[in-house]
Enzyme design. Structure first.
Site, PDB file in Angstrom:
ATOM      1  N   ASP A 232       0.865  -1.188   0.000  1.00 22.89           N
ATOM      2  CA  ASP A 232       0.000   0.000   0.000  1.00 22.89           C
ATOM      3  C   ASP A 232       0.896   1.230   0.000  1.00 22.89           C
ATOM      4  OD1 ASP A 232      -2.317   1.798   0.423  1.00 22.89           O
ATOM      5  OD2 ASP A 232      -3.340  -0.062   0.957  1.00 22.89           O
TER       6      ASP A 232
ATOM      7  N   HIS B 209      -2.895   3.255  -4.560  1.00 22.22           N
ATOM      8  CA  HIS B 209      -2.300   2.717  -3.321  1.00 22.22           C
ATOM      9  C   HIS B 209      -0.904   2.141  -3.571  1.00 22.22           C
ATOM     10  CE1 HIS B 209      -5.563   3.394  -0.487  1.00 22.22           C
ATOM     11  NE2 HIS B 209      -6.438   2.955  -1.384  1.00 22.22           N
TER      12      HIS B 209
ATOM     13  N   GLU C 122      -9.727   2.855  -5.269  1.00 18.23           N
ATOM     14  CA  GLU C 122      -9.316   4.221  -4.935  1.00 18.23           C
ATOM     15  C   GLU C 122      -8.109   4.709  -5.735  1.00 18.23           C
ATOM     16  OE1 GLU C 122     -10.909   4.476  -0.352  1.00 18.23           O
ATOM     17  OE2 GLU C 122      -8.886   3.716  -0.630  1.00 18.23           O
TER      18      GLU C 122
HETATM   19  C1  TNX Z   1     -10.864   1.914   2.075  1.00 19.01           C
HETATM   20  S1  TNX Z   1     -11.643  -0.892   1.234  1.00 19.01           S
HETATM   21  C2  TNX Z   1      -9.776   1.262   1.541  1.00 19.01           C
HETATM   22  C3  TNX Z   1      -8.563   1.086   2.344  1.00 19.01           C
HETATM   23  C4  TNX Z   1      -8.685   1.744   3.699  1.00 19.01           C
HETATM   24  C5  TNX Z   1     -10.061   1.481   4.247  1.00 19.01           C
HETATM   25  C6  TNX Z   1     -10.274   1.990   5.632  1.00 19.01           C
HETATM   26  C7  TNX Z   1     -10.620  -0.483   0.174  1.00 19.01           C
HETATM   27  C8  TNX Z   1     -10.634  -1.309  -0.995  1.00 19.01           C
HETATM   28  N1  TNX Z   1      -9.832   0.594   0.347  1.00 19.01           N
HETATM   29  O1  TNX Z   1      -7.442   1.552   1.652  1.00 19.01           O
HETATM   30  O2  TNX Z   1      -7.717   1.231   4.540  1.00 19.01           O
HETATM   31  O3  TNX Z   1     -11.017   2.078   3.407  1.00 19.01           O
HETATM   32  O4  TNX Z   1     -11.484   1.524   6.176  1.00 19.01           O
END
Ligand code: TNX
Length: 626
Positions: free
Chosen positions: A206, A280, A344
């Site tokens: 990440d 990420h 994301e």
């Molecule tokens: C969203 S769930 C994210 C993570 C974060 C999390 C915190 C997801 C696919 N991505 O990068 O850690 O929320 O709840």
């Protein structure tokens, strides 16, 4: 001399043994599931119990089977000294089936995948199952074993038939935001296996850290596994703007990972490694800035949480490196699935990039979402060419889904519904369904720092992975369910355990037990307390729920009877009436209490549960007012 010592001993012992026995038989009698989590498909309770003693023979027809090996090792470690006999080589006339446990893989007939049959009579225990089925029959048997005397156990008579509702039952762990060593990862896998959870999703990379050795690209760990410092407190919404000034690092070598994979496989747990892309990826970009759309920029491994705008650039160099990385990952991990992230990924860097613009026009791609799909599609092709399948977070639906991808639906059920309707396999893992174990477990300000949210045990338990929007055919694509443990605010292994337990047990039941076999009261009040007591005794941390009947509330009236039961077997409940937070120096709750409140009066009845090992619940407050 001897007698004077033995008399008090004897006097104390008998009532304790009787009490334990009564406690056991009374729960066993009223609990239709005999204490087993997740609740089995069917349990027919018999009368009496089987007594496991040092003389009990363990009869096996497949001595080298890993489930059998697990059981015999378990017995040894737990202080049982039974003889194990291979029924293929021992003369059948030389032993009796009376007082034996038979573990059979070579039985006639079929069982559903991962299923088992377990029969306990006063004379004999028989488990039939193949592969994971045998392993799960053994887990149920272990949960049914009661006893405090080393080498001895009582097992209630019953016939059980059991198999899972879903083939994918998963737990995730983010080791990028915070790192946990392999000893802990193995302990985590033990917890999964004990509750029939068969998939471990290992979130290895990440923005804040790259945690897997890649031999061809050593800087991924030399640079990418280290951050200079970490944000203190909540990153957004602002507890603090300061950093701890403490370097943080950690990664697994491939040898360590291979060892964990073997360990998991011995417990019928498949590991799904996740390599995040194209978002990420800041740790990778810091190690190799040429992976980004702006290699001239200076990057640093993430020190705070959230979503980074610095993402992988879809160049040939990037794909070459990703293919190389994925190849090493696939050589290491033998499982069917490789998780490629996909969540994301802000499109700012791509929008600014000359390269991306010309790539899009060359490939006839309309927008950046389309570019993300093209990216994932290329990766999928490569992974498929190596005989594996990708899993991605539900953003991989945006701009068109890669043809063979399995979708993890995390932003509610809708991604899962859309993917299943398109005929893709789906794993349900929505935060809104109580499956984000980084979310708070109660609304009490006494909860530790978390990312927020609200995922109490009953919410996790109530989740149904099959949305009503799907017809029967589409619903078959819901292959299972998973809970995620993101670790921005989970700095220690004890806090991972706090986040995971007991919600993991609720998840286990969501994934395994038929929908009509679920019953939260039976789960939480009749079965869970014993499981938590076992954890308490074996040094695993967990969240101690407040006593049943003591939950925060305001009651109006003049007369009240308060009846409490501790959520952990053997725990004590202390209370105050003076407004102070109770502790072990206060009065102990011993049984139902009557309160009379004068007109216009009020009283705070505050309680705390403290377990045998000293673990404490939140302080709860019942306000009675008239
Ligand atoms: C969203 S769930 C994210 C993570 C974060 C999390 C915190 C997801 C696919 N991505 O990068 O850690 O929320 O709840």
């Amino acid at each position: 001399m001897n007698t004077t010592i033995q008399i008090p001993n004897y006097k104390f012992r008998i009532p304790i043994i009787i009490l334990l026995f009564l406690a056991f038989t009374s729960t066993a009698q009223s609990d239709p599931n005999l204490g087993i989590i997740p609740a089995p498909v069917s349990v027919n309770k018999g009368k009496g119990e089987f007594r496991l003693t040092p003389e009990t023979l363990i009869l096996v027809d497949s001595p080298s089977n890993k489930a059998i090996h697990f059981f015999t090792e378990y017995l040894k470690k737990a202080g049982y000294i039974n003889t194990v006999l291979d029924v293929n080589t021992v003369d059948k006339k030389k032993y009796s089936l009376k007082n034996s446990i038979t573990l059979s893989l070579n039985f006639k007939g079929d069982l559903p995948a991962e299923g088992y049959r377990l029969s306990v009579t006063e004379n004999q225990v028989i488990i039939e199952g193949r592969g994971a089925g045998m392993f799960y029959g053994i887990q149920s048997l272990i949960q049914m074993m009661h006893g405090t005397n080393p080498g001895y156990a009582a097992i209630p008579c019953a016939t059980i038939k059991d198999y899972p509702r879903f083939s994918y039952r998963g737990m995730h762990l983010d080791v990028a935001r915070h790192f946990y060593d392999t000893a802990f990862v193995k302990k985590y896998i033990d917890m999964l296996a004990a509750y029939k959870i068969n998939s471990f999703h290992w979130h290895l990379t990440d923005d804040q850290g790259w945690r897997i050795e890649i031999r061809k690209y050593p800087k991924l760990t030399e640079v990418g596994s280290k951050r200079a410092q970490t944000k203190i407190g909540r990153a957004t919404g602002g507890d603090s703007t300061s950093y701890d000034n403490m370097p943080y690092e950690g990664f697994y070598t491939q040898d360590q990972i291979a060892d964990v994979i073997r360990y998991a496989s011995d417990r019928y747990v498949q590991i799904i490694p996740e390599i995040e892309m194209p978002g990420h990826s800041l740790a990778a970009i810091t190690a190799y800035p040429e992976l980004s759309c702006d290699p001239s920029k200076t990057y640093k491994v993430g020190e705070t949480w959230g979503v980074s705008n610095d993402v992988l650039c879809p160049t040939n160099e990037t794909f070459k490196m990703l293919d190389d990385i994925l190849l090493e990952v696939m050589e290491l991990f033998p499982g069917k699935y490789i998780h490629i992230g996909g969540d994301e990924c802000p499109k700012i860097a791509w929008k600014k990039s000359e390269f991306c613009r010309s790539l899009m026009s060359e490939q006839n791609i309309n927008d950046e979402n389309g570019l993300q799909s093209w990216f994932i599609g290329k990766i999928e092709k490569y992974v498929n060419s190596q005989g594996r399948n990708i899993i991605g977070w539900d953003e991989i639906l945006e701009g068109g889904l890669a043809p063979n991808a399995t979708v993890m639906s995390w932003r509610g059920d809708k991604g899962g519904i859309a993917a299943a309707q398109l005929g893709h396999d789906v794993i349900m893992t929505p935060g809104s369904g109580g499956l984000y174990f980084d979310h708070a477990q109660s609304k009490s300000p006494q909860e530790p720092l978390s990312i927020g949210g609200y995922a109490p045990l009953e919410k996790t338990y109530a989740y149904n992975p099959v949305p009503s929007a799907l017809n029967a055919e589409q619903a078959k694509h819901v292959i299972g369910v998973q809970a995620n443990v993101w670790t921005e605010y989970i700095t220690t292994t004890a806090k991972v355990e706090y986040a995971v337990l007991p919600r993991l047990m609720a998840l286990a039941e969501v994934g395994w037990t038929p929908a009509n076999g679920k019953d939260f009261t039976n789960f939480s009040q009749q079965r869970l307390p014993r499981h938590l007591a076992r954890l308490d005794a074996t040094g695993t941390n967990f969240r101690v729920p407040v006593a049943y009947g003591a939950e925060d509330t305001t009651l109006s009236g003049s007369h009240f009877t308060i009846k409490l039961t501790p959520a952990v077997e053997g725990a004590k409940i202390y209370y105050t009436l003076d407004g102070y937070a109770p502790r072990e120096t206060d009065q102990e709750y011993k049984g139902p209490m009557e309160f009379t409140i004068p007109e216009h009066g009020s009283l705070h009845f505050k309680t705390i549960t403290i377990t045998a090992a000293g673990r404490r619940s939140n302080v709860s407050d019942i306000k009675m007012e008239n």
